[in-house]
Design a protein around this motif. Structure first.
Motif, short mmCIF file in Angstrom:
data_model
loop_
_atom_site.label_atom_id
_atom_site.label_comp_id
_atom_site.label_asym_id
_atom_site.label_seq_id
_atom_site.Cartn_x
_atom_site.Cartn_y
_atom_site.Cartn_z
N VAL A 184 0.86 -1.19 0.00
CA VAL A 184 0.00 0.00 0.00
C VAL A 184 0.90 1.24 0.00
O VAL A 184 1.67 1.45 0.94
CB VAL A 184 -0.94 0.01 1.22
CG1 VAL A 184 -1.74 1.31 1.26
CG2 VAL A 184 -1.88 -1.19 1.17
N LEU A 185 0.79 2.04 -1.05
CA LEU A 185 1.61 3.24 -1.16
C LEU A 185 0.90 4.47 -0.60
O LEU A 185 1.55 5.45 -0.23
CB LEU A 185 1.99 3.49 -2.63
CG LEU A 185 2.70 2.33 -3.34
CD1 LEU A 185 3.15 2.77 -4.72
CD2 LEU A 185 3.88 1.81 -2.51
N HIS A 196 -7.08 9.93 1.89
CA HIS A 196 -6.95 11.10 2.77
C HIS A 196 -5.62 11.12 3.52
O HIS A 196 -5.46 11.87 4.48
CB HIS A 196 -8.12 11.17 3.76
CG HIS A 196 -9.46 10.97 3.13
ND1 HIS A 196 -9.91 11.79 2.12
CD2 HIS A 196 -10.43 10.04 3.35
CE1 HIS A 196 -11.11 11.37 1.73
NE2 HIS A 196 -11.44 10.31 2.46
N GLN A 197 -4.67 10.31 3.07
CA GLN A 197 -3.34 10.29 3.67
C GLN A 197 -2.42 11.25 2.92
O GLN A 197 -2.42 11.28 1.69
CB GLN A 197 -2.77 8.88 3.63
CG GLN A 197 -1.36 8.74 4.19
CD GLN A 197 -0.81 7.34 3.95
OE1 GLN A 197 -0.57 6.94 2.83
NE2 GLN A 197 -0.64 6.58 5.02
N ARG A 198 -1.63 12.03 3.66
CA ARG A 198 -0.68 12.93 3.02
C ARG A 198 0.44 12.13 2.37
O ARG A 198 0.96 11.18 2.94
CB ARG A 198 -0.12 13.92 4.03
CG ARG A 198 0.66 15.08 3.39
CD ARG A 198 0.90 16.18 4.40
NE ARG A 198 -0.35 16.75 4.89
CZ ARG A 198 -1.10 17.63 4.21
NH1 ARG A 198 -0.72 18.02 3.01
NH2 ARG A 198 -2.20 18.11 4.74
N ILE A 199 0.78 12.52 1.15
CA ILE A 199 1.80 11.80 0.40
C ILE A 199 3.19 12.21 0.88
O ILE A 199 3.53 13.39 0.87
CB ILE A 199 1.66 12.08 -1.12
CG1 ILE A 199 0.29 11.63 -1.62
CG2 ILE A 199 2.78 11.40 -1.89
CD1 ILE A 199 0.04 10.16 -1.47
N GLN A 200 3.98 11.23 1.30
CA GLN A 200 5.32 11.50 1.80
C GLN A 200 6.41 11.21 0.77
O GLN A 200 7.49 11.79 0.84
CB GLN A 200 5.59 10.66 3.06
CG GLN A 200 4.62 10.90 4.20
CD GLN A 200 4.71 12.30 4.77
OE1 GLN A 200 5.77 12.93 4.72
NE2 GLN A 200 3.61 12.81 5.29
N GLY A 232 2.28 10.33 -7.10
CA GLY A 232 2.51 11.22 -5.97
C GLY A 232 3.04 12.58 -6.31
O GLY A 232 3.12 13.45 -5.44
N ALA A 233 3.39 12.81 -7.58
CA ALA A 233 3.99 14.10 -7.95
C ALA A 233 3.01 15.25 -7.82
O ALA A 233 3.34 16.30 -7.26
CB ALA A 233 4.54 14.03 -9.37
N LEU A 263 -6.47 10.81 -2.70
CA LEU A 263 -7.93 10.69 -2.66
C LEU A 263 -8.38 9.24 -2.65
O LEU A 263 -9.50 8.94 -2.25
CB LEU A 263 -8.55 11.41 -3.86
CG LEU A 263 -8.29 12.92 -3.94
CD1 LEU A 263 -8.93 13.49 -5.20
CD2 LEU A 263 -8.82 13.62 -2.70
N ASN A 264 -7.50 8.32 -3.11
CA ASN A 264 -7.88 6.92 -3.24
C ASN A 264 -6.84 6.02 -2.58
O ASN A 264 -5.75 6.46 -2.20
CB ASN A 264 -8.01 6.53 -4.72
CG ASN A 264 -9.02 7.36 -5.45
OD1 ASN A 264 -10.13 7.56 -4.98
ND2 ASN A 264 -8.64 7.86 -6.62
N LEU A 265 -7.18 4.74 -2.49
CA LEU A 265 -6.22 3.72 -2.11
C LEU A 265 -5.28 3.49 -3.30
O LEU A 265 -5.74 3.36 -4.43
CB LEU A 265 -6.94 2.42 -1.77
CG LEU A 265 -6.07 1.19 -1.48
CD1 LEU A 265 -5.28 1.37 -0.20
CD2 LEU A 265 -6.94 -0.06 -1.42
N VAL A 266 -3.99 3.45 -3.04
CA VAL A 266 -3.00 3.23 -4.09
C VAL A 266 -2.14 2.05 -3.67
O VAL A 266 -1.51 2.07 -2.60
CB VAL A 266 -2.13 4.48 -4.33
CG1 VAL A 266 -1.11 4.21 -5.43
CG2 VAL A 266 -3.02 5.67 -4.71
#
Length: 240
Positions: free
Chosen positions: A34-35, A39-43, A77-78, A88-91
């Motif tokens: 899971v990347l 609603h998770q902030r992209i690190q 993620g860019a 916005l989604n599960l990746v």
């Protein structure tokens, strides 16, 4: 330089790539990793060399459907990193592979310093949005047979003819029942277009698969070719 295995990074000027390379690391992407969660902030930002990353919508009843694929032709993620946004989604990782990875903060800084790099990232985001929109229309209008062939064609473009996937996983990506996938896969196998054994699918005749695919297959490929003609040419050369 290994980072050039990603077609977007490979289009950067040699000096530009050399400048950002020390801030990139190559990692393994394992199937089902899971990347990003909704609603998770992209690190971190991922530039795949191989394998496939999937953007997936999860519904309240537990069903899922894939809205877009990212392979060695793109980046995940860019756009979120540039605007400090959340996913916005599960990746997840659909097919295992490798990727060059950079922190979101570092990518944002480089994009501010390197206009050509930023333009490349924005252009890919435009393509990915067009892919998501095409997928939405496809899922609403086209039948499971044509959608399956379109999906297999896209997979072939990104990773080639040999795929490791279960029918259950295939059904989750397509947003249909497993019995529907079993029926369609059986028909394609009977026609000699694919072979499928114990989670291993081999595309035997990609030309016939594409003939059976819906118009969305050509639409997605054409959109990419218009935006990245040099990248598409590189991809064809490397697949020969």
């Amino acid at each position: 330089m290994p980072h050039g295995s990603n077609f977007l990074l490979g289009q950067l000027a040699a000096a530009t790539l050399a400048g950002i390379a020390p801030h990139l690391s190559v990692i393994d992407l394992a199937t089902a990793d899971v990347l990003a969660e909704p609603h998770q902030r992209i690190q971190r930002v991922y530039f795949p060399h191989s394998g496939i990353i999937s953007s997936i919508v999860e519904l309240s009843d537990g069903s899922t459907i894939e809205t877009g694929m990212i392979g060695n032709d793109g980046v995940f993620g860019a756009s979120q990193a540039l605007d400090d946004k959340v996913s916005l989604n599960l990746v997840t990782v659909q097919i295992a592979g490798k990727a060059s990875v950079m922190t979101s903060d570092r990518l944002r800084a480089f994009a501010s310093e390197l206009p050509d790099f930023k333009a490349l990232l924005i252009k890919y985001e435009q393509f990915f949005l067009s892919q998501v929109q095409q997928t939405a229309a496809c899922n609403a209008v086209h039948d499971i047979d044509a959608r399956t062939c379109k999906w297999l064609s896209r997979m072939h473009d990104l990773v080639g003819p040999d795929l490791l996937l279960t029918q259950e996983f295939f059904a989750r990506m397509m947003g249909v029942r497993r019995t529907s996938v079993t029926t369609v896969a059986g028909a394609l196998q009977d026609a000699g277009l694919i072979s499928y054994t114990r989670g291993r699918l081999h595309i035997v005749d990609i030309n016939q698969i594409r003939k059976r695919a819906c118009e969305c297959d050509d639409a997605v490929r054409s959109n990419y070719q218009r935006m990245f003609p040099l990248v598409e040419a590189d991809a064809k050369d490397r697949c020969v």
